[in-house]
Design an enzyme around this catalytic site. Sequence first.
Site, mmCIF file in Angstrom:
data_model
loop_
_atom_site.group_PDB
_atom_site.id
_atom_site.type_symbol
_atom_site.label_atom_id
_atom_site.label_comp_id
_atom_site.label_asym_id
_atom_site.label_seq_id
_atom_site.Cartn_x
_atom_site.Cartn_y
_atom_site.Cartn_z
ATOM 1 N N THR A 62 23.451 -4.753 4.942
ATOM 2 C CA THR A 62 22.163 -4.080 5.042
ATOM 3 C C THR A 62 21.941 -3.193 3.826
ATOM 4 O OG1 THR A 62 20.707 -2.876 6.549
ATOM 5 C CG2 THR A 62 23.028 -2.224 6.576
ATOM 6 N N LYS A 66 21.778 -5.865 -0.024
ATOM 7 C CA LYS A 66 21.417 -7.278 0.200
ATOM 8 C C LYS A 66 21.277 -8.077 -1.096
ATOM 9 C CE LYS A 66 19.050 -6.639 4.631
ATOM 10 N NZ LYS A 66 17.866 -6.972 5.442
ATOM 11 N N ASP A 106 17.021 -12.908 8.445
ATOM 12 C CA ASP A 106 15.940 -12.011 8.878
ATOM 13 C C ASP A 106 14.696 -12.797 9.316
ATOM 14 O OD1 ASP A 106 17.293 -9.590 8.546
ATOM 15 O OD2 ASP A 106 16.769 -9.463 6.430
ATOM 16 N N GLY A 132 6.865 -7.268 -0.211
ATOM 17 C CA GLY A 132 8.181 -6.934 -0.748
ATOM 18 C C GLY A 132 9.254 -7.839 -0.154
ATOM 19 N N ALA A 134 11.008 -7.735 2.612
ATOM 20 C CA ALA A 134 10.926 -8.095 4.035
ATOM 21 C C ALA A 134 9.922 -9.233 4.235
ATOM 22 C CB ALA A 134 10.528 -6.873 4.856
ATOM 23 N N ASN A 154 -1.559 -6.957 0.624
ATOM 24 C CA ASN A 154 -0.630 -5.954 0.104
ATOM 25 C C ASN A 154 -1.378 -4.909 -0.707
ATOM 26 O OD1 ASN A 154 2.127 -5.066 -0.229
ATOM 27 N ND2 ASN A 154 1.937 -5.634 -2.385
ATOM 28 N N THR A 156 -0.598 -3.592 -3.458
ATOM 29 C CA THR A 156 -0.662 -4.051 -4.852
ATOM 30 C C THR A 156 -0.939 -5.551 -4.831
ATOM 31 O OG1 THR A 156 1.037 -2.411 -5.338
ATOM 32 C CG2 THR A 156 0.592 -4.056 -7.050
ATOM 33 N N GLY A 235 9.932 -4.075 16.072
ATOM 34 C CA GLY A 235 10.864 -5.040 15.513
ATOM 35 C C GLY A 235 12.293 -4.973 16.052
HETATM 36 P P1 ATR Z 1 11.176 -4.161 1.519
HETATM 37 O O1 ATR Z 1 12.438 -4.826 1.106
HETATM 38 O O2 ATR Z 1 11.305 -3.209 2.671
HETATM 39 O O3 ATR Z 1 10.041 -5.129 1.725
HETATM 40 P P2 ATR Z 1 10.053 -3.465 -1.017
HETATM 41 O O4 ATR Z 1 10.468 -4.746 -1.599
HETATM 42 O O5 ATR Z 1 10.181 -2.198 -1.827
HETATM 43 O O6 ATR Z 1 10.827 -3.167 0.315
HETATM 44 O O7 ATR Z 1 8.541 -3.604 -0.534
HETATM 45 C C1 ATR Z 1 7.883 -2.572 0.121
HETATM 46 C C2 ATR Z 1 6.547 -3.110 0.634
HETATM 47 O O8 ATR Z 1 5.894 -2.057 1.377
HETATM 48 C C3 ATR Z 1 5.587 -3.489 -0.461
HETATM 49 O O9 ATR Z 1 4.726 -4.508 0.000
HETATM 50 C C4 ATR Z 1 4.816 -2.178 -0.672
HETATM 51 O O10 ATR Z 1 3.563 -2.323 -1.254
HETATM 52 P P3 ATR Z 1 3.400 -2.375 -2.870
HETATM 53 O O11 ATR Z 1 3.820 -3.734 -3.296
HETATM 54 O O12 ATR Z 1 1.979 -2.073 -3.097
HETATM 55 O O13 ATR Z 1 4.342 -1.284 -3.387
HETATM 56 C C5 ATR Z 1 4.659 -1.755 0.762
HETATM 57 N N1 ATR Z 1 4.374 -0.324 0.931
HETATM 58 C C6 ATR Z 1 5.229 0.706 0.796
HETATM 59 N N2 ATR Z 1 4.604 1.877 1.076
HETATM 60 C C7 ATR Z 1 3.320 1.558 1.406
HETATM 61 C C8 ATR Z 1 2.170 2.315 1.807
HETATM 62 N N3 ATR Z 1 2.226 3.642 1.927
HETATM 63 N N4 ATR Z 1 1.027 1.650 2.083
HETATM 64 C C9 ATR Z 1 0.971 0.301 1.981
HETATM 65 N N5 ATR Z 1 2.018 -0.475 1.595
HETATM 66 C C10 ATR Z 1 3.173 0.161 1.322
#
Ligand code: ATR
Length: 268
Positions: A62, A66, A106, A132, A134, A154, A156, A235
């Site tokens: 975890t 990973k 997952d 991201g 997940a 998303n 972004t 989840g």
């Molecule tokens: P994980 O492995 O948990 O998916 P990650 O790869 O860092 O972690 O991805 C985080 C995801 O949560 C991304 O889709 C991120 O959006 P961005 O690509 O725009 O960064 C999203 N995320 C994190 N905080 C957020 C927020 N406050 N509002 C909307 N999306 C968020």
Amino acid sequence: MSARLAVIGDPIEHSKSPAIHAAFGQQCGIDLDYQKIQVAPAALTDFLDQFFSSGGRGLNVTVPHKEAAYQWVKQHAPAARVAGACNTLIAPADGSSDAVVGDNTDGAGLVLDLKRLGVKLTDARVLMLGAGGAARGAMGPLLAEGPAMVSVFNRTQSRAQALTEQCGGRVWTPGDAAFDLVIGATSAGLSGQAVNVPSGAISANTLVYDMMYGAEPTALMQAAIAAGAGQVEDGLGMLVGQAAEAFERWFGVLPDSAPVLAQLRRAS
Ligand code: ATR
């Protein structure tokens, strides 16, 4: 002799995996010794070498290991290759650490839990919130169930674009009708922030499933209820589902998640 297994992470003290796997072992009549072990990032490679050369049967991996575990293993199951990350390592029968297989359960665990909930994924309209790690892990197993579409929304947009180009599905567009299933795959909840759900995505027929879980309904679940979602789920079942899939990779038998999930709910 009991099969030696562990979950590794940093931090790891709150992991529910030892309790889940102990229950699976009991259910399936398999004798196992499953520990939780804190491993600092700098110590990961030495730990993995030592664990498998001394007869370890398998590991769950975890945060934050990973991706590094993916780099360490030399053999990757397809789901791990797509995710670029491993949550499950499987020792070969002959004990050679070069032949340890890295997998990612997952996404399979998510699908298993959705099926437990009676969700019909075939022809479903699915919205993925987040692009991201997940979300990446979930895309392949979801698409394999034959949904009508998986749209990705998303914060972004360029990351949504990149994810769909690599894994399939499409980027959410304004005007998309309401979805049958909305999946929360962002890390927004970790910092207590509410994730933005596109307007019109949720109707009374929508199930909103957050990959996060906690003692209280998550921020996304609360927002979904306020938006009129027909059903919301956290989840915790996905956590048990990914563990069941890992257990199956180690022992060739898929345990029943439902009683173990009920046990965790009672304990929380
Ligand atoms: P994980 O492995 O948990 O998916 P990650 O790869 O860092 O972690 O991805 C985080 C995801 O949560 C991304 O889709 C991120 O959006 P961005 O690509 O725009 O960064 C999203 N995320 C994190 N905080 C957020 C927020 N406050 N509002 C909307 N999306 C968020």
